[in-house]
Enzyme design. Sequence first.
Site, mmCIF file in Angstrom:
data_model
loop_
_atom_site.group_PDB
_atom_site.id
_atom_site.type_symbol
_atom_site.label_atom_id
_atom_site.label_comp_id
_atom_site.label_asym_id
_atom_site.label_seq_id
_atom_site.Cartn_x
_atom_site.Cartn_y
_atom_site.Cartn_z
ATOM 1 N N HIS B 259 0.836 -1.202 0.000
ATOM 2 C CA HIS B 259 0.000 0.000 0.000
ATOM 3 C C HIS B 259 0.877 1.261 0.000
ATOM 4 O O HIS B 259 0.696 2.163 -0.824
ATOM 5 C CB HIS B 259 -0.913 -0.036 1.238
ATOM 6 C CG HIS B 259 -1.854 1.119 1.355
ATOM 7 N ND1 HIS B 259 -3.174 1.045 0.958
ATOM 8 C CD2 HIS B 259 -1.682 2.381 1.817
ATOM 9 C CE1 HIS B 259 -3.768 2.219 1.178
ATOM 10 N NE2 HIS B 259 -2.881 3.047 1.712
ATOM 11 N N GLU B 260 1.838 1.316 0.906
ATOM 12 C CA GLU B 260 2.683 2.508 1.004
ATOM 13 C C GLU B 260 3.596 2.645 -0.217
ATOM 14 O O GLU B 260 3.924 3.758 -0.629
ATOM 15 C CB GLU B 260 3.491 2.488 2.301
ATOM 16 C CG GLU B 260 2.656 2.413 3.580
ATOM 17 C CD GLU B 260 1.570 3.474 3.687
ATOM 18 O OE1 GLU B 260 1.698 4.546 3.060
ATOM 19 O OE2 GLU B 260 0.568 3.231 4.392
ATOM 20 N N GLU B 289 -4.765 7.700 -3.121
ATOM 21 C CA GLU B 289 -5.284 6.433 -2.618
ATOM 22 C C GLU B 289 -5.542 5.456 -3.761
ATOM 23 O O GLU B 289 -5.452 4.236 -3.567
ATOM 24 C CB GLU B 289 -6.551 6.698 -1.798
ATOM 25 C CG GLU B 289 -6.945 5.562 -0.879
ATOM 26 C CD GLU B 289 -6.020 5.385 0.334
ATOM 27 O OE1 GLU B 289 -5.109 6.215 0.551
ATOM 28 O OE2 GLU B 289 -6.198 4.392 1.055
#
Lengths: 494, 494
Positions: B259-260, B289
């Site tokens: 995700h990061e 996002e």
Amino acid sequence: MTAFADLMAFQRETEALGQIAGRLGWDQETMMPEGAAEQRGEEMAAIEGVLHSRRTDPRVGEWLAAAQAPDAGGQRALDLIARAYGRNACLPARLASEIARVTSIAQGTWAEARARDDVAHFLPTLEKVVALKREAGQALAAGGYGGGDVYDALLDDYEPGATGDGIAAIFGRMRPRLVALREALLGARHAPEPLAHSFGKDGQMALARELATAFGYDWNRGRLDLAVHPFSSGSGNDARITTRVAETDPFNCFYSTIHEVGHACYELGIDQAYLLTPLGAGVSMGVHESQSRIYENQLGRSRAFTGWLYERMRETFGDFGLRDADSFYRTVNRVQPGFIRTEADEVHYNLHIMMRFDLERQLMSGALAVADLEEAWNTRFHADFGVRVDRPSHGVLQDVHWSVGLFGYFPTYALGNVYAGCLNKALRAAVPDLDEGLARGDASPATGWLRENLQRHGGLYAPAEVVERACGFAPDEGPLLDYLDAKFRALYGI
Amino acid sequence: MTAFADLMAFQRETEALGQIAGRLGWDQETMMPEGAAEQRGEEMAAIEGVLHSRRTDPRVGEWLAAAQAPDAGGQRALDLIARAYGRNACLPARLASEIARVTSIAQGTWAEARARDDVAHFLPTLEKVVALKREAGQALAAGGYGGGDVYDALLDDYEPGATGDGIAAIFGRMRPRLVALREALLGARHAPEPLAHSFGKDGQMALARELATAFGYDWNRGRLDLAVHPFSSGSGNDARITTRVAETDPFNCFYSTIHEVGHACYELGIDQAYLLTPLGAGVSMGVHESQSRIYENQLGRSRAFTGWLYERMRETFGDFGLRDADSFYRTVNRVQPGFIRTEADEVHYNLHIMMRFDLERQLMSGALAVADLEEAWNTRFHADFGVRVDRPSHGVLQDVHWSVGLFGYFPTYALGNVYAGCLNKALRAAVPDLDEGLARGDASPATGWLRENLQRHGGLYAPAEVVERACGFAPDEGPLLDYLDAKFRALYGI
């Protein structure tokens, strides 16, 4: 009171921003990904720009003119701000930004020249740096700093109150005794055993942490990381240290760590009431170095402490080729002439400094041209050390200082040694059972005494004054020379 | 041209200082010694003060009035500066500093309340935050932001161009299909095997690094560290990521990392020409996002990629209790109702957001009082998830956002999912052999396509516009819902 309060509030933000710049510097040397270097240059320039404009903000001058200090500490804070503001006011903005620009490039050029052993590559840049710093010194001297002397005006930035003549007098008294000691030691039979071992990185770092703990380093307000060149960074409640690891030379890691712990303990030991004020940092480079040096040498290389360290190294690394604690003590205190200042033993170290001090004074007075510097260095080195410099990276190119414009900085290292000698004498008198703790790997009583008598005062007293208050006598070179004589004559059996 | 050049030079320094503030935030969460926290608060306040005064500097207004952009990119930069400057100008200095003061305290109060499951402890503080943010929203709305609507004026800060009504319409269309899917899945027989293993920290971190590499993370301009709550930080050429390790739940570490990496790849993928300009960062929270979500879910939880990850986990940790890659795929895609948004599966996640969105809109409109928030939360949660909230830390106290005044932020998470659905559809069409690479642990073709078609543009285009340009169609919720239907119906065999 309003002007005083306004000035202090403004100054507090400036101090906080200064801490941020320091933190960025730490990040750059420890954590920053390589590809971020160029962007970081812009970030550093931006925060330095903010700091410069605050330090030269005309409001500071107005507040200083109107401010009434409520007490002696407040007056000292005003004096320190006025001094920094006055020095900045002497320097035309054009000159200040030109120095910043040229020295930031010069550091890279110096690094290239050193890597290639190519003095000629560095000389044109050094010419510029010397010319700019002479101009700055002249502007400061014209403003009354350093008593009107160019070199002293620069020196005054690192060691307020010190003068070139005063340092020359100290060095003049030190030299004969140091040379006599050195000659006696080099004439003695003394062959330390070689280290027959490789020392794993993890073991070194674990023991480095233990050493920092032994000296009372507060892990709650600090941390230890790796860096190419060990340094300490930060004031107040965030004072971090770095070290380096070479698998064949564990003493580099251990004594770098202890040295930086000395610097960090000074910052961490300052009275919390001074946090983010002009009193909230070490008062001078010389006093700072006195802390790192006494930790590293008078304590860390003492017979008592090395006895403990020897055992801990045997437990960590097994048999590493030194037969007993006495042999270990001789090894970490071996006296031998060498090219590199940062690797010098306690006896030779100050001779390195004396040489740089004389050369940089001549550069600033104009008596020595940059074009003649290398020859002057090599001639002097041969005279002082009896060895011919074999390449520039072992000679005139070895130190970064001049490339970044640090003229007047070198003598603070020797002054730190002189102060450390005085503090060691007073500490030993005040804490007679110090060696018993050191032999158990506990140097915290030393940190306790130094904190109580020196560190906690931060910038409250002038450099020589704070040392005198701690020692109970005016500092001079005598205790250092007595200590060196006693330690090394006993160690070499002469 | 001078006004434009002057403004851009000024802005560049501001951007560099903003990066510094971000770096300090990173340090605080990863490296800072605990005892430095209070001092760090002052340091952060000092740099935020510098940033605030630069962002509201009257010269910016003068430059904006006089500046002529040389090209479309320059005009977009002017528009972005004008927008930020205009928003700041709407907020009285008193209100801005009160929000900063109250939210910085509120975060600590919220953390205490959550730890003690004590809503009453937090409510008085939240009352203040809500009142201040409503006042800010009203001031911004009066200045014409958000089309005059209080909530939209706040939302506009995170997702320029989005409106509450527009998001409500999207959510209205999403809900029936999500609920129908969820009901179908929960009705299906599906019992994932439990993980019978403990997963060592070193092995997790090594594999996390491998995952970042698999997605094309540029280690030369980034790094991976541990933090309590994973985050990414920094723009330009210094975009760092963090993850966390729980020995019983390796997926937390791995999918947080992926995700990061999505966030960081977005920043690192931006055209170098935009470095330290208003175009040099991701254009909105929603688009940001979309990158983290497509990396984590559409790519990272795909059958192809999980097949590779299963093998790598077996090689790293040995047999860990899942019999084959299909079982592993089911495990990392398990659909089940749960209290915590950040732990929700792809199907439930948006239902969490919809609930927060409705509640915070009511808080901002004044239709819901803070005193009634917990009851409203619990009632709504039971209606939406069929489960009664068992304690406040599983309910209204679970997220930090409202405590720090982030109203209008939550919907950007769901918008990111919607965008990710669109981008996944376009990516799969453009790179038909994507799964072959994913099955070999190589997601870099996805990063390549996303960089070329979206990431490199940074702030050049408005959020919805840059997604449309990348996809070739106007974004809507259809592709996300089609993807979820297809993936989870196949996975559950319904």
